[in-house]
Motif scaffolding. Structure first.
Motif, short mmCIF file in Angstrom:
data_model
loop_
_atom_site.label_atom_id
_atom_site.label_comp_id
_atom_site.label_asym_id
_atom_site.label_seq_id
_atom_site.Cartn_x
_atom_site.Cartn_y
_atom_site.Cartn_z
N ASN A 144 -3.55 -8.58 -4.72
CA ASN A 144 -2.32 -8.30 -3.78
C ASN A 144 -2.32 -8.71 -2.59
N GLU A 191 5.78 -6.00 -3.58
CA GLU A 191 4.50 -6.15 -3.83
C GLU A 191 4.16 -7.65 -4.14
N TYR A 247 1.69 3.69 -3.18
CA TYR A 247 0.66 4.44 -3.70
C TYR A 247 0.68 5.99 -2.98
N SER A 258 0.72 6.70 -7.44
CA SER A 258 -0.59 6.34 -8.19
C SER A 258 -0.77 6.99 -9.51
N GLY A 260 -12.73 0.32 -2.33
CA GLY A 260 -11.17 0.91 -2.88
C GLY A 260 -11.60 2.22 -3.99
N ASP A 315 -11.98 1.75 6.50
CA ASP A 315 -11.02 0.64 6.05
C ASP A 315 -11.98 -0.73 5.60
N ARG A 359 0.91 -1.21 -0.10
CA ARG A 359 -0.03 -0.06 -0.04
C ARG A 359 0.80 1.15 -0.11
N TRP A 360 1.99 1.09 0.62
CA TRP A 360 2.85 2.37 0.50
C TRP A 360 3.49 2.67 -0.72
N ASP A 362 -13.67 4.07 0.80
CA ASP A 362 -12.13 4.19 0.62
C ASP A 362 -11.63 4.99 1.81
N THR A 386 -7.65 -6.35 -7.63
CA THR A 386 -7.00 -5.82 -6.10
C THR A 386 -6.92 -6.82 -5.11
#
Ligand code: AVJ
Length: 320
Positions: free
Chosen positions: A160, A274, A34, A39, A82, A133, A31-32, A105, A157
């Protein structure tokens, strides 16, 4: 005197990076990747010739959303999990005569922009953004209580997440949407590793830049001095775990500091950044079933690169 050190750094980012760099197998949660620049780079990835996912899924949605409309029926409250309000959202909403749209989101700013632009394009459609969340069950607004629900989770997604976390997420979505709800979800399929590798290691180097941007972010936000030229982007196909992994590999011996903590890496050591899990036909169905969702219909492109599955949450029962 010391200058004040990045007082605005996100404490979760700091914790994840320091713990991830100190672990025996170094890894930082995806997640970090983005931040704003990340993005933008991901957007650029979706337009690369090698990155078939977005293009394939969008074409499938254009073709199959009318089927979803026919099976689920009109008047659904569409709950998107999301970063929503994308091209894909518009394709679905235009096809199914929804009664409401509920983007969920974690980023409030993003949500408000997305909701505003959607309200313009779909006048009269009630939009209820929820800042939350979605890996935990969410209470939906009372206005939606009487409406049928359709969850939307495109983009692969789910890939991930490692499967156990993916199942936890599917179960949370089931709690959020309730018994009798629909879930419309995208899975990337297992395919020739060469094709997968080129999608995650493109010739223009955009994915490499997306990956290295994490180091730039660490240097900026966590007062790091990581030399970017000491690291290479690596995309690896892990056959056993059925996933593409992205790593940042030390090309030489390298020492650096992050937030005052020293780290050293030997040549060839990596930071895992990732996972992108790929699912065969039966794998995807089994994951859904394990999460409380019964697959009802599924669609794929001619080359079976990507799959869209429409699943239903049925009343729990253990007897046959
Ligand atoms: C946004 C998680 C679907 O796994 O394909 C693309 C992210 N990373 N290229 C994916 C990604 C590198 C993407 N997802």
């Amino acid at each position: 005197m010391d200058a004040p050190r990045t007082p605005l750094a996100d404490p979760d980012f700091r914790r994840d990076v320091l713990a991830g760099l100190a672990a025996p197998i170094r890894a930082i949660p995806a997640r970090w990747l983005y931040d704003r620049r990340g993005s933008e780079l991901f957007e650029a990835i979706t337009r690369l010739p090698e990155y078939y996912l977005t293009r394939t899924e969008t074409a499938l949605l254009e073709r199959r959303c009318p089927d979803v409309a026919r099976i689920a029926g009109p008047g659904q409250a569409v709950v998107e999990f999301g970063s929503g309000a994308s091209v894909k959202t518009r394709i679905l909403l235009a096809a199914i005569a929804p009664s409401a749209y509920v983007p969920v989101d974690i980023s409030g700013d993003f949500l408000r922009d997305a909701a505003a632009s959607l309200e313009e394009d779909f006048p009269g459609l009630p939009v209820h953004p929820i800042e939350a969340d979605f890996t935990r069950p969410i209470e939906l607004p009372a206005e939606l209580a009487a409406l049928p629900r359709l969850g939307f989770f495109p983009g692969s997604t789910i890939g991930n997440l490692i499967p156990s976390t993916g199942v936890d997420l599917l179960r949370a979505m089931r709690r959020t949407l309730g018994t009798g709800a629909w879930l419309f979800i995208g899975f990337d399929r297992v395919k020739d590793p060469a094709e997968l590798l080129s999608a995650y290691d493109d010739s223009a180097g955009v994915t490499a830049e997306f990956n290295s941007n994490l180091l730039t972010r660490i240097n900026r936000e966590l007062d790091g001095d990581i030399p970017l030229d000491a690291f290479r982007h690596r995309a690896v196909w892990n056959e056993k775990l059925s996933r593409i992994e992205m790593h940042l590999e030390a090309a030489r011996e390298v020492a650096f500091e992050v937030a005052g903590t020293p780290f050293a890496m030997a040549p060839g050591e990596t930071i895992h950044t990732e996972n992108s899990h790929k699912y065969g036909e039966r794998d995807a169905r089994l994951l859904l079933l394990a999460g409380g969702w019964t697959p009802v219909e599924e669609w794929t492109d001619e080359e079976a690169r990507f799959a869209l599955i429409l699943a239903k949450s049925e009343p729990a029962r253990s007897a046959p």
